[in-house]
Design a protein around this motif. Structure first.
Motif, PDB file in Angstrom:
ATOM      1  N   ILE A   2      93.195  53.050  51.273  1.00  0.00           N
ATOM      2  CA  ILE A   2      92.559  52.085  50.377  1.00  0.00           C
ATOM      3  C   ILE A   2      91.165  51.731  50.883  1.00  0.00           C
ATOM      4  N   LEU A   3      91.049  51.431  52.192  1.00  0.00           N
ATOM      5  CA  LEU A   3      89.751  51.086  52.757  1.00  0.00           C
ATOM      6  C   LEU A   3      88.767  52.254  52.647  1.00  0.00           C
ATOM      7  N   ALA A   4      89.260  53.470  52.914  1.00  0.00           N
ATOM      8  CA  ALA A   4      88.392  54.644  52.827  1.00  0.00           C
ATOM      9  C   ALA A   4      87.910  54.861  51.399  1.00  0.00           C
ATOM     10  N   PHE A   5      88.787  54.645  50.421  1.00  0.00           N
ATOM     11  CA  PHE A   5      88.395  54.811  49.020  1.00  0.00           C
ATOM     12  C   PHE A   5      87.332  53.789  48.630  1.00  0.00           C
ATOM     13  N   VAL A   6      87.522  52.541  49.053  1.00  0.00           N
ATOM     14  CA  VAL A   6      86.532  51.500  48.745  1.00  0.00           C
ATOM     15  C   VAL A   6      85.183  51.848  49.359  1.00  0.00           C
ATOM     16  N   MET A  28      84.116  54.830  50.151  1.00  0.00           N
ATOM     17  CA  MET A  28      83.574  56.024  49.507  1.00  0.00           C
ATOM     18  C   MET A  28      82.852  55.655  48.215  1.00  0.00           C
ATOM     19  N   VAL A  29      83.366  54.651  47.506  1.00  0.00           N
ATOM     20  CA  VAL A  29      82.730  54.211  46.268  1.00  0.00           C
ATOM     21  C   VAL A  29      81.433  53.459  46.560  1.00  0.00           C
ATOM     22  N   ARG A  30      81.429  52.648  47.615  1.00  0.00           N
ATOM     23  CA  ARG A  30      80.276  51.788  47.899  1.00  0.00           C
ATOM     24  C   ARG A  30      79.173  52.493  48.669  1.00  0.00           C
ATOM     25  N   GLU A  31      79.536  53.389  49.576  1.00  0.00           N
ATOM     26  CA  GLU A  31      78.534  54.048  50.409  1.00  0.00           C
ATOM     27  C   GLU A  31      77.757  55.087  49.609  1.00  0.00           C
ATOM     28  N   ALA A  40      84.828  55.613  57.991  1.00  0.00           N
ATOM     29  CA  ALA A  40      86.177  56.170  58.008  1.00  0.00           C
ATOM     30  C   ALA A  40      86.668  56.402  59.434  1.00  0.00           C
ATOM     31  N   LEU A  41      85.790  56.909  60.294  1.00  0.00           N
ATOM     32  CA  LEU A  41      86.185  57.126  61.688  1.00  0.00           C
ATOM     33  C   LEU A  41      86.443  55.799  62.401  1.00  0.00           C
ATOM     34  N   LEU A  42      85.657  54.781  62.070  1.00  0.00           N
ATOM     35  CA  LEU A  42      85.872  53.460  62.675  1.00  0.00           C
ATOM     36  C   LEU A  42      87.227  52.897  62.268  1.00  0.00           C
ATOM     37  N   PHE A  43      87.550  52.966  60.971  1.00  0.00           N
ATOM     38  CA  PHE A  43      88.853  52.486  60.506  1.00  0.00           C
ATOM     39  C   PHE A  43      89.982  53.314  61.124  1.00  0.00           C
TER      40      PHE A  43
END
Length: 254
Positions: free
Chosen positions: A60-64, A66-69, A79-82
């Motif tokens: 979910i965090l990665a998808f959010v 991906m949309v914002r970045e 993504a690597l940080l998460f």
């Protein structure tokens, strides 16, 4: 475009930063499989539930992001940080010794590797300070020069390293050229162009020159003094430096 994507994929595979990150992430699988024989079935089931929850939360965090970045470099960094955060929490749930091992591994990885910048320069001219000065003074190439001053020691510069080359491909013409000066290699030039290196707040800095005279810059002195500035996107830079107007002026002059 296809060639640029292949070059980017090759960077993803061969760069130590990405390779060792993926190696650490995948190391959890054999460790987890080997530990399943140690724990009782109800403990293994409980760990599996936590792993599923962590995977769903990460997705979910990665998808959010991906949309914002706007850039892949920024998305991959987040993504690597998460991923590291969730991996540490899972390891801590399994065994604190494993969590300490991952913490040490991530610390070593942070010290010895660095996320690479976007490898394609587009229509950007990589320049030394002397080359930039002579180009601006001679004025025999372009009327306008938009120059990015960056340092690859700055994570912000790495995250945004894709924007400037793509902007140059869209707007380069005989009246407008794009240049790049690496302040990591030439830090002394920062003072000459009044660029703040304190805390990397002023990086990257973009300056538009017309016939060797500065006519606009971003971020401005007021942004640097406050310690923040609006998000840097291709659209924002195009509006700030009025690149559409400059491009239309060039087309009308032909």
């Amino acid at each position: 475009m296809i060639r640029n994507r292949l070059q980017w994929l090759n960077t993803m595979v061969t760069e130590p930063y990405y390779f060792f990150h993926f190696l650490l992430f995948f190391s959890y699988l054999p460790i987890r499989i080997s530990s399943s024989s140690i724990f009782p079935p109800h403990i293994s089931l409980r760990i599996l539930r936590r792993e599923i929850q962590a995977f769903l939360a990460f997705s979910i965090l990665a998808f959010v992001k991906m949309v914002r970045e706007e850039t892949w470099e920024g998305f991959i960094a987040d993504a690597l940080l998460f991923g590291k955060a969730f991996l540490f929490l899972l390891a801590l749930y399994v065994d604190y010794h494993l969590a300490l091992w991952y913490m040490l591994a991530f610390l070593v990885l942070y010290i010895v590797t660095q996320q690479p910048a976007f490898p394609v320069l587009g229509a950007v001219n990589s320049m030394t300070p002397l080359q930039l000065e002579s180009t601006l003074i001679e004025g025999n190439t372009s009327r306008f020069w938009l120059v990015e001053f960056r340092s690859l020691c700055s994570s912000t510069c790495v995250r945004l390293s894709r924007n400037f080359p793509e902007l140059s491909i869209t707007y380069t013409n005989k009246h407008l050229s794009f240049g790049l000066v690496d302040l990591g290699l030439f830090p002394n030039v920062a003072e000459k162009f009044a660029i703040s290196l304190t805390g990397n707040v002023g990086l990257p800095t973009y300056i538009l020159f017309e016939n060797s005279s500065e006519i606009a810059r971003f971020p401005g002195v007021d942004f640097v003094a406050k310690g923040f500035h609006p998000p840097i996107t291709k659209e924002y830079l195009a509006r700030h430096f009025d690149l559409d107007r400059l491009f239309l002026e060039y087309l009308n002059s032909k």
